[in-house]
Design a protein around this motif. Structure first.
Motif, PDB file in Angstrom:
ATOM      1  N   ALA A 198       0.866  -1.180   0.000  1.00  0.00           N
ATOM      2  CA  ALA A 198       0.000   0.000   0.000  1.00  0.00           C
ATOM      3  C   ALA A 198       0.901   1.228   0.000  1.00  0.00           C
ATOM      4  CB  ALA A 198      -0.910  -0.014   1.225  1.00  0.00           C
ATOM      5  N   ASN A 219      -0.477   5.533   3.689  1.00  0.00           N
ATOM      6  CA  ASN A 219      -1.701   4.816   4.035  1.00  0.00           C
ATOM      7  C   ASN A 219      -1.590   4.269   5.459  1.00  0.00           C
ATOM      8  OD1 ASN A 219      -3.759   2.772   4.222  1.00  0.00           O
ATOM      9  ND2 ASN A 219      -3.835   2.722   1.998  1.00  0.00           N
ATOM     10  N   PHE A 259      -0.610  -4.691   2.493  1.00  0.00           N
ATOM     11  CA  PHE A 259      -2.045  -4.898   2.419  1.00  0.00           C
ATOM     12  C   PHE A 259      -2.295  -6.373   2.101  1.00  0.00           C
ATOM     13  CE2 PHE A 259      -6.133  -5.158   0.335  1.00  0.00           C
ATOM     14  CZ  PHE A 259      -6.928  -4.359   1.133  1.00  0.00           C
ATOM     15  N   SER A 307      -6.504   2.525  -0.613  1.00  0.00           N
ATOM     16  CA  SER A 307      -5.817   1.257  -0.927  1.00  0.00           C
ATOM     17  C   SER A 307      -6.483   0.508  -2.086  1.00  0.00           C
ATOM     18  CB  SER A 307      -5.765   0.380   0.325  1.00  0.00           C
ATOM     19  OG  SER A 307      -7.059   0.202   0.853  1.00  0.00           O
TER      20      SER A 307
END
Length: 109
Positions: free
Chosen positions: A15, A19, A28, A83
């Protein structure tokens, strides 16, 4: 909890650095439980920092078939979190891993 003809697959992606997911998890992840006889996604979870995100991502995946191109289209149209790109990449990674697992399971039978 899950039927014996299900498999657990995790796809991962990076990501963006700003973030909150990156700050909390470094990457992620999207985890999928898939019925390998029907290709149906029966459960899903992702590495989100907000519970609503996880619930929304579930709504994008549960009941869909792995490999269905409409999943990616649905992510692009409906998921506008920071994302989004990471979710697409993680799903593609999970899809790739699923095809490998399914091929191995098919050879066993």
């Amino acid at each position: 909890m899950y039927h014996s003809n299900t498999v657990y697959i995790i796809g991962d992606a990076k990501a963006s650095q700003n973030n909150p997911i990156t700050k909390k998890y470094s990457q992620f992840f999207v985890a999928l439980v898939v019925d390998f006889q029907t290709d149906e996604i029966v459960d899903c979870e992702c590495s989100s920092t907000i519970q609503l995100t996880n619930h929304f991502v579930k709504s994008l995946f549960i009941g869909e078939a792995m490999g269905n191109p409409l999943i990616e289209e649905s992510i692009r149209k409906r998921y506008h979190g920071s994302s989004q790109k990471a979710l697409l990449v993680a799903y593609r990674d999970a899809e790739y891993k699923y095809t490998q697992v399914k091929a191995a399971l098919t050879k066993e039978t």
